[in-house]
Design an enzyme around this catalytic site. Structure first.
Site, mmCIF file in Angstrom:
data_model
loop_
_atom_site.group_PDB
_atom_site.id
_atom_site.type_symbol
_atom_site.label_atom_id
_atom_site.label_comp_id
_atom_site.label_asym_id
_atom_site.label_seq_id
_atom_site.Cartn_x
_atom_site.Cartn_y
_atom_site.Cartn_z
ATOM 1 N N TYR A 147 -15.389 -10.692 0.830
ATOM 2 C CA TYR A 147 -15.961 -9.607 0.622
ATOM 3 C C TYR A 147 -17.359 -9.741 0.036
ATOM 4 O O TYR A 147 -18.339 -8.886 0.251
ATOM 5 C CB TYR A 147 -15.371 -8.311 0.163
ATOM 6 C CG TYR A 147 -13.970 -7.843 0.908
ATOM 7 C CD1 TYR A 147 -14.106 -7.009 1.888
ATOM 8 C CD2 TYR A 147 -12.923 -8.573 0.972
ATOM 9 C CE1 TYR A 147 -13.002 -6.339 2.444
ATOM 10 C CE2 TYR A 147 -11.693 -8.466 1.697
ATOM 11 C CZ TYR A 147 -11.866 -7.126 2.436
ATOM 12 O OH TYR A 147 -10.637 -6.831 3.253
ATOM 13 N N ARG A 183 -2.947 6.905 0.962
ATOM 14 C CA ARG A 183 -3.509 8.099 1.610
ATOM 15 C C ARG A 183 -2.572 8.892 2.669
ATOM 16 O O ARG A 183 -2.793 9.936 3.059
ATOM 17 C CB ARG A 183 -5.027 7.947 2.316
ATOM 18 C CG ARG A 183 -5.987 7.887 1.416
ATOM 19 C CD ARG A 183 -7.145 6.971 2.138
ATOM 20 N NE ARG A 183 -6.892 5.528 2.482
ATOM 21 C CZ ARG A 183 -7.725 4.885 2.933
ATOM 22 N NH1 ARG A 183 -9.031 5.299 3.037
ATOM 23 N NH2 ARG A 183 -7.538 3.843 3.310
ATOM 24 N N ARG A 219 0.679 -1.125 -0.057
ATOM 25 C CA ARG A 219 -0.035 -0.155 0.035
ATOM 26 C C ARG A 219 0.869 1.280 0.028
ATOM 27 O O ARG A 219 0.318 2.222 0.509
ATOM 28 C CB ARG A 219 -1.199 0.114 1.299
ATOM 29 C CG ARG A 219 -1.964 -1.035 1.293
ATOM 30 C CD ARG A 219 -3.110 -0.656 0.227
ATOM 31 N NE ARG A 219 -4.146 -1.506 0.323
ATOM 32 C CZ ARG A 219 -5.335 -1.426 0.906
ATOM 33 N NH1 ARG A 219 -5.673 -0.157 1.761
ATOM 34 N NH2 ARG A 219 -6.406 -2.100 0.831
ATOM 35 N N ASP A 251 -6.599 -2.544 -7.757
ATOM 36 C CA ASP A 251 -7.168 -3.165 -6.500
ATOM 37 C C ASP A 251 -7.546 -4.678 -6.727
ATOM 38 O O ASP A 251 -7.831 -4.934 -7.836
ATOM 39 C CB ASP A 251 -8.470 -2.267 -5.960
ATOM 40 C CG ASP A 251 -8.669 -2.839 -4.527
ATOM 41 O OD1 ASP A 251 -7.985 -2.208 -3.586
ATOM 42 O OD2 ASP A 251 -9.799 -3.551 -4.098
ATOM 43 N N ARG A 281 -6.050 11.556 -5.925
ATOM 44 C CA ARG A 281 -7.155 10.973 -5.521
ATOM 45 C C ARG A 281 -8.518 11.787 -5.650
ATOM 46 O O ARG A 281 -9.775 11.206 -5.913
ATOM 47 C CB ARG A 281 -7.239 10.218 -4.153
ATOM 48 C CG ARG A 281 -8.442 9.499 -3.392
ATOM 49 C CD ARG A 281 -8.607 8.369 -4.266
ATOM 50 N NE ARG A 281 -9.502 7.382 -3.407
ATOM 51 C CZ ARG A 281 -10.752 7.662 -3.641
ATOM 52 N NH1 ARG A 281 -11.326 8.362 -4.765
ATOM 53 N NH2 ARG A 281 -11.849 6.747 -3.208
HETATM 54 O O1 CP3 Z 1 0.081 0.701 -3.241
HETATM 55 C C1 CP3 Z 1 -0.220 -0.484 -3.495
HETATM 56 O O2 CP3 Z 1 -0.003 -1.217 -2.502
HETATM 57 C C2 CP3 Z 1 -1.051 -0.773 -4.559
HETATM 58 C C3 CP3 Z 1 -2.555 -0.595 -4.612
HETATM 59 C C4 CP3 Z 1 -3.277 -1.637 -3.926
HETATM 60 C C5 CP3 Z 1 -4.586 -1.045 -3.283
HETATM 61 N N1 CP3 Z 1 -5.215 -2.143 -2.734
HETATM 62 C C6 CP3 Z 1 -4.875 0.116 -3.367
HETATM 63 C C7 CP3 Z 1 -5.962 0.837 -2.384
HETATM 64 C C8 CP3 Z 1 -3.306 -3.070 -3.538
HETATM 65 C C9 CP3 Z 1 -2.019 -4.140 -3.723
HETATM 66 C C10 CP3 Z 1 -4.458 -3.146 -2.941
HETATM 67 C C11 CP3 Z 1 -4.847 -4.610 -2.223
HETATM 68 C C12 CP3 Z 1 -5.953 -4.705 -1.541
HETATM 69 N N2 CP3 Z 1 -7.294 -4.271 -1.781
HETATM 70 C C13 CP3 Z 1 -6.247 -5.966 -0.671
HETATM 71 C C14 CP3 Z 1 -5.168 -6.816 -0.206
HETATM 72 C C15 CP3 Z 1 -4.322 -6.278 0.791
HETATM 73 C C16 CP3 Z 1 -4.562 -5.572 1.939
HETATM 74 O O3 CP3 Z 1 -4.346 -4.503 2.184
HETATM 75 O O4 CP3 Z 1 -5.101 -6.426 2.758
HETATM 76 C C17 CP3 Z 1 -7.307 -5.989 -0.014
HETATM 77 C C18 CP3 Z 1 -8.153 -6.675 0.850
HETATM 78 C C19 CP3 Z 1 -8.278 -4.759 -0.908
HETATM 79 C C20 CP3 Z 1 -9.493 -4.465 -0.701
HETATM 80 C C21 CP3 Z 1 -9.684 -3.098 -0.341
HETATM 81 N N3 CP3 Z 1 -9.383 -1.870 -1.151
HETATM 82 C C22 CP3 Z 1 -10.323 -2.470 1.058
HETATM 83 C C23 CP3 Z 1 -10.703 -3.257 2.049
HETATM 84 C C24 CP3 Z 1 -9.965 -1.072 0.785
HETATM 85 C C25 CP3 Z 1 -10.783 -0.037 1.712
HETATM 86 C C26 CP3 Z 1 -9.929 0.102 3.017
HETATM 87 C C27 CP3 Z 1 -9.230 1.075 3.081
HETATM 88 O O5 CP3 Z 1 -7.683 1.160 3.114
HETATM 89 O O6 CP3 Z 1 -9.485 2.344 2.485
HETATM 90 C C28 CP3 Z 1 -9.828 -0.811 -0.271
HETATM 91 C C29 CP3 Z 1 -9.304 0.685 -0.960
HETATM 92 C C30 CP3 Z 1 -8.065 0.872 -1.250
HETATM 93 N N4 CP3 Z 1 -7.253 0.235 -2.369
HETATM 94 C C31 CP3 Z 1 -7.233 2.082 -1.034
HETATM 95 C C32 CP3 Z 1 -6.044 2.100 -1.774
HETATM 96 C C33 CP3 Z 1 -4.989 3.154 -1.921
HETATM 97 C C34 CP3 Z 1 -7.806 3.458 -0.135
HETATM 98 C C35 CP3 Z 1 -8.990 3.846 -0.960
HETATM 99 C C36 CP3 Z 1 -8.873 5.576 -1.130
HETATM 100 O O7 CP3 Z 1 -7.865 5.990 -1.590
HETATM 101 O O8 CP3 Z 1 -9.856 5.963 -0.828
#
Ligand code: CP3
Length: 342
Positions: A151, A30, A26, A76, A39
């Protein structure tokens, strides 16, 4: 520089480097003001993932700021069900919301539309390889089917995936039908990422740790092995990192049964377990992301501990899970300096 010469790729091939290469799960996110600025231009999170210009830009941000050794494609795990036609939404302040799983939903899924839908993501991969520093490894990824399915069974984020577990016991045929579709689409998607210029791949199984023994074999190991085999059947030299979170006691089984080339460790993995695994495959990890929030002595101690424990074998420094939004960006700079011995 050729792919196999990049530091992260050398470790994935089994080499122990003087200083481990470093990246963070990640890392585009943010906690960075420049991420929040981009974003804000894309209110809908999935549209953001499919916007090649914006996704390229945010992937590059942490590389410019910190010089990480690997960039991870900004996307994602839910683009795969979305591409198959499964209803996915991101709600502000609530995270992903998926339509509850049903046989009607699974029957509507369409493999044929997947790659066309994911074309903008592959375009991002191509752009990234062209724009990244030549020494930076580019990682592609997908979610493990169990974690994606969690999910959709629950419909939203839950703490211990109670609904997904109950669903897996009550209607294993339904879950299998969905997971089979995810496996097939994930193989196609990962191969396209490799062909687009990704050096290696990571499979995120964030919820592997909630499963019992039987479930772990059935829902985590089985589908992950199919993906690894499916990708390698088409691209035999592919390198794949598995990340079954909260599964310390089952890591050996996971590594041996899935055929992954390396494994990500979360911060709860004990040193002795980590070192045993490292005799089998290169490891990635595993500092608690909250040490990075705290900073100071707690951060230094955490870095030094990970370097001590994992420093005698092939190691890619990382956090034990994703960096959280409240992390001060300057702590990340301090971490990179210390890991690199600067
Ligand atoms: O920088 C990176 O790692 C690359 C991008 C990336 C994202 N999600 C961007 C993201 C990667 C590799 C993921 C993987 C992901 N997404 C997983 C597996 C790894 C983990 O963290 O457990 C899972 C379970 C998800 C599903 C997901 N996406 C959730 C549960 C959420 C909401 C929770 C949160 O942190 O807000 C997201 C949103 C998300 N994916 C964000 C980002 C940067 C935040 C959303 C935003 O910017 O508003």
């Amino acid at each position: 520089m050729q792919s196999h010469e990049r530091a992260v790729m050398r470790v994935l091939a089994g080499e122990k480097l003087e200083r481990p290469p470093i990246w963070m799960m990640r890392q585009a996110g943010r906690y960075l003001p420049e991420y929040r600025a981009v974003r804000a231009q894309a209110p809908n999170f999935l549209d953001f993932c499919y916007n090649t210009d914006l996704a390229t830009e945010v992937t590059l941000q942490p590389i410019r700021r910190y010089g990480f050794d690997a960039a991870i494609l900004f996307s994602d795990i839910f683009v795969v069900p979305d591409a198959l036609g499964y209803p996915v939404n991101f709600e502000e302040g609530r995270g992903p919301v998926l339509e509850p799983l049903s046989i009607e939903q699974v029957e509507k899924l369409d493999q044929a539309r997947t790659m066309e839908h994911l074309e903008p993501v592959i375009a991002t991969v191509k752009r990234l390889r062209a724009e990244l520093p030549t020494e930076t490894t580019l990682l592609g990824f997908c979610g493990a089917p169990w974690t994606v399915a969690c999910y959709s069974v629950a419909g939203h984020t839950t703490q211990d995936q109670v609904a997904a577990r109950i669903g897996s016991y009550k209607d294993p045929a339904l879950l299998t039908a969905f997971i089979d579709q995810l496996v097939e689409a994930s193989i196609t998607y990962l191969v396209a990422q490799l062909d687009g210029g990704a050096d290696a791949l990571q499979i995120f199984d964030t919820w592997a740790g909630v499963l019992d023994d039987i479930g772990f074999e059935q829902w985590s190991v089985g589908p992950t092995r199919k993906i690894v085999e499916g990708v390698k059947a088409q691209r035999p030299s592919a390198k794949i990192i598995g990340f079954p979170k909260a599964s310390a006691a089952r890591l050996k089984r996971y590594v041996e049964a899935t055929g992954v080339d390396a494994v990500g460790l979360d911060w709860t993995v004990p040193a002795e377990v980590a070192q045993e695994i490292q005799k089998i495959v290169p490891v990635q990890g595993n500092m608690d992301p909250m040490r990075l929030v705290a900073g100071g002595r707690a951060l230094e101690t955490g870095i030094d501990h990970a370097l001590d424990v994992l420093g005698n074998g092939p190691h890619i420094f990382n956090l034990g899970h994703g960096v959280v939004p409240q992390t001060p960006p300057e702590h990340v700079a301090e971490m990179v300096k210390r890991v690199k011995g600067l």
